[in-house]
Design a protein around this motif. Sequence first.
Motif, PDB file in Angstrom:
ATOM      1  N   SER A 115     -20.959 -44.928  -7.234  1.00  0.00           N
ATOM      2  CA  SER A 115     -21.354 -44.274  -5.990  1.00  0.00           C
ATOM      3  C   SER A 115     -21.711 -42.816  -6.254  1.00  0.00           C
ATOM      4  O   SER A 115     -21.174 -42.191  -7.177  1.00  0.00           O
ATOM      5  CB  SER A 115     -20.225 -44.361  -4.958  1.00  0.00           C
ATOM      6  OG  SER A 115     -20.537 -43.658  -3.781  1.00  0.00           O
ATOM      7  N   THR A 116     -22.577 -42.250  -5.414  1.00  0.00           N
ATOM      8  CA  THR A 116     -22.923 -40.845  -5.554  1.00  0.00           C
ATOM      9  C   THR A 116     -21.705 -39.971  -5.250  1.00  0.00           C
ATOM     10  O   THR A 116     -20.986 -40.225  -4.277  1.00  0.00           O
ATOM     11  CB  THR A 116     -24.081 -40.456  -4.605  1.00  0.00           C
ATOM     12  OG1 THR A 116     -24.262 -39.045  -4.635  1.00  0.00           O
ATOM     13  CG2 THR A 116     -23.792 -40.872  -3.176  1.00  0.00           C
ATOM     14  N   PRO A 117     -21.433 -38.941  -6.061  1.00  0.00           N
ATOM     15  CA  PRO A 117     -20.272 -38.075  -5.852  1.00  0.00           C
ATOM     16  C   PRO A 117     -20.265 -37.371  -4.489  1.00  0.00           C
ATOM     17  O   PRO A 117     -19.204 -37.038  -3.963  1.00  0.00           O
ATOM     18  CB  PRO A 117     -20.383 -37.052  -6.989  1.00  0.00           C
ATOM     19  CG  PRO A 117     -21.183 -37.740  -8.043  1.00  0.00           C
ATOM     20  CD  PRO A 117     -22.149 -38.604  -7.308  1.00  0.00           C
ATOM     21  N   VAL A 118     -21.456 -37.162  -3.925  1.00  0.00           N
ATOM     22  CA  VAL A 118     -21.553 -36.490  -2.621  1.00  0.00           C
ATOM     23  C   VAL A 118     -20.840 -37.307  -1.547  1.00  0.00           C
ATOM     24  O   VAL A 118     -20.207 -36.756  -0.640  1.00  0.00           O
ATOM     25  CB  VAL A 118     -23.035 -36.279  -2.237  1.00  0.00           C
ATOM     26  CG1 VAL A 118     -23.149 -35.680  -0.831  1.00  0.00           C
ATOM     27  CG2 VAL A 118     -23.719 -35.379  -3.250  1.00  0.00           C
ATOM     28  N   PHE A 119     -20.921 -38.610  -1.648  1.00  0.00           N
ATOM     29  CA  PHE A 119     -20.281 -39.502  -0.690  1.00  0.00           C
ATOM     30  C   PHE A 119     -18.772 -39.269  -0.667  1.00  0.00           C
ATOM     31  O   PHE A 119     -18.155 -39.186   0.393  1.00  0.00           O
ATOM     32  CB  PHE A 119     -20.593 -40.952  -1.077  1.00  0.00           C
ATOM     33  CG  PHE A 119     -20.490 -41.926   0.058  1.00  0.00           C
ATOM     34  CD1 PHE A 119     -21.388 -41.879   1.115  1.00  0.00           C
ATOM     35  CD2 PHE A 119     -19.500 -42.890   0.062  1.00  0.00           C
ATOM     36  CE1 PHE A 119     -21.298 -42.781   2.159  1.00  0.00           C
ATOM     37  CE2 PHE A 119     -19.409 -43.796   1.098  1.00  0.00           C
ATOM     38  CZ  PHE A 119     -20.311 -43.743   2.151  1.00  0.00           C
ATOM     39  N   ASN A 120     -18.200 -39.154  -1.850  1.00  0.00           N
ATOM     40  CA  ASN A 120     -16.763 -38.904  -1.978  1.00  0.00           C
ATOM     41  C   ASN A 120     -16.404 -37.519  -1.454  1.00  0.00           C
ATOM     42  O   ASN A 120     -15.376 -37.341  -0.782  1.00  0.00           O
ATOM     43  CB  ASN A 120     -16.359 -39.041  -3.448  1.00  0.00           C
ATOM     44  CG  ASN A 120     -14.860 -39.029  -3.660  1.00  0.00           C
ATOM     45  OD1 ASN A 120     -14.090 -39.462  -2.807  1.00  0.00           O
ATOM     46  ND2 ASN A 120     -14.431 -38.521  -4.801  1.00  0.00           N
ATOM     47  N   LEU A 121     -17.249 -36.533  -1.727  1.00  0.00           N
ATOM     48  CA  LEU A 121     -16.994 -35.156  -1.286  1.00  0.00           C
ATOM     49  C   LEU A 121     -17.063 -35.039   0.234  1.00  0.00           C
ATOM     50  O   LEU A 121     -16.213 -34.380   0.848  1.00  0.00           O
ATOM     51  CB  LEU A 121     -18.009 -34.205  -1.928  1.00  0.00           C
ATOM     52  CG  LEU A 121     -17.875 -32.724  -1.554  1.00  0.00           C
ATOM     53  CD1 LEU A 121     -16.517 -32.180  -1.981  1.00  0.00           C
ATOM     54  CD2 LEU A 121     -18.994 -31.909  -2.188  1.00  0.00           C
ATOM     55  N   VAL A 122     -18.060 -35.670   0.838  1.00  0.00           N
ATOM     56  CA  VAL A 122     -18.186 -35.641   2.300  1.00  0.00           C
ATOM     57  C   VAL A 122     -16.954 -36.266   2.948  1.00  0.00           C
ATOM     58  O   VAL A 122     -16.434 -35.762   3.951  1.00  0.00           O
ATOM     59  CB  VAL A 122     -19.468 -36.379   2.748  1.00  0.00           C
ATOM     60  CG1 VAL A 122     -19.482 -36.577   4.270  1.00  0.00           C
ATOM     61  CG2 VAL A 122     -20.700 -35.608   2.313  1.00  0.00           C
ATOM     62  N   SER A 123     -16.487 -37.348   2.360  1.00  0.00           N
ATOM     63  CA  SER A 123     -15.283 -38.010   2.857  1.00  0.00           C
ATOM     64  C   SER A 123     -14.082 -37.065   2.814  1.00  0.00           C
ATOM     65  O   SER A 123     -13.313 -36.970   3.778  1.00  0.00           O
ATOM     66  CB  SER A 123     -15.001 -39.263   2.020  1.00  0.00           C
ATOM     67  OG  SER A 123     -13.782 -39.862   2.403  1.00  0.00           O
TER      68      SER A 123
ATOM     69  N   TYR B 141      -9.442 -38.249  -3.543  1.00  0.00           N
ATOM     70  CA  TYR B 141     -10.740 -37.720  -3.975  1.00  0.00           C
ATOM     71  C   TYR B 141     -10.809 -37.623  -5.495  1.00  0.00           C
ATOM     72  O   TYR B 141     -11.803 -38.031  -6.116  1.00  0.00           O
ATOM     73  CB  TYR B 141     -10.978 -36.351  -3.342  1.00  0.00           C
ATOM     74  CG  TYR B 141     -12.108 -35.567  -3.963  1.00  0.00           C
ATOM     75  CD1 TYR B 141     -13.442 -35.861  -3.645  1.00  0.00           C
ATOM     76  CD2 TYR B 141     -11.860 -34.535  -4.875  1.00  0.00           C
ATOM     77  CE1 TYR B 141     -14.485 -35.147  -4.222  1.00  0.00           C
ATOM     78  CE2 TYR B 141     -12.895 -33.821  -5.448  1.00  0.00           C
ATOM     79  CZ  TYR B 141     -14.208 -34.137  -5.127  1.00  0.00           C
ATOM     80  OH  TYR B 141     -15.238 -33.431  -5.701  1.00  0.00           O
TER      81      TYR B 141
ATOM     82  N   GLU C 124     -13.181 -39.719  -8.035  1.00  0.00           N
ATOM     83  CA  GLU C 124     -14.027 -38.938  -8.934  1.00  0.00           C
ATOM     84  C   GLU C 124     -13.860 -39.393 -10.378  1.00  0.00           C
ATOM     85  O   GLU C 124     -14.856 -39.588 -11.104  1.00  0.00           O
ATOM     86  CB  GLU C 124     -13.669 -37.461  -8.812  1.00  0.00           C
ATOM     87  CG  GLU C 124     -14.520 -36.529  -9.664  1.00  0.00           C
ATOM     88  CD  GLU C 124     -14.094 -35.079  -9.540  1.00  0.00           C
ATOM     89  OE1 GLU C 124     -14.943 -34.239  -9.198  1.00  0.00           O
ATOM     90  OE2 GLU C 124     -12.893 -34.791  -9.791  1.00  0.00           O
TER      91      GLU C 124
END
Length: 238
Positions: free
Chosen positions: A88-96, A75, A79
Amino acid sequence: MLCFLRGMAFVPFLLVTWSSAAFIISYVVAVVSGHVNPFLPYISDTGTTPPESGIFGFMINFSAFLGAATMYTRYKIVEKQNQTSYFSTPVFNLVSLVLGLVGCIGMGIVANFQELAVPLVHDGGALLAFVCGVVYTLLQSVISYKSCPQWNSLSTCHVRMAISAVSCAAVVPMIACASLISITKLEWNPKEKDYIYHVVSAICEWTVAFGFIFYFLTFIHDFQSVTLRISTEINDDI
């Protein structure tokens, strides 16, 4: 070997080797002890009866911790890469990350609640671990494609997506067939009506489990360029 494990590469490497050892050692001990049939037991079957239950519980708990450490490091890598060159949108990484950590919690539940003692809790943990784990690999594969070619090679992206696709294809019949089995037990007779469901779901379970292992193996290269720094500060006001 030391060059291969430079940076933080030892984290996914340890996760892969430790988890593989957990599955194999528990399986061997369970089979040698005569507690399970050598042909396609569930992974959980190999960690239900002492002494293998102690080995399974200890090793899977540590695997869950290593998995969480690997996912969090991944993560932070994504980031930082995204801050350097937005892809990519940071939310995508956070959800993952959140889904991955929930999957690790599921692994801890599986390790600490044996399937014959508390089957409902055990099965719930397994469902969390497998479903969240598969979705995590899919999201990370999408992120890999988005960051290609600057941060990932196209071949690495293809490998990750292939593993994710196989795992995704296997997890559906695994859950479907397991839900059709009317009783939870360790010994199976090929003549029993639920035997075919057991075989299909067990094959799919082992496929998904080792799919996760091979997937984290692809993180080693990414982690080689990462360093971990720990700083200590003392507050004089205390």
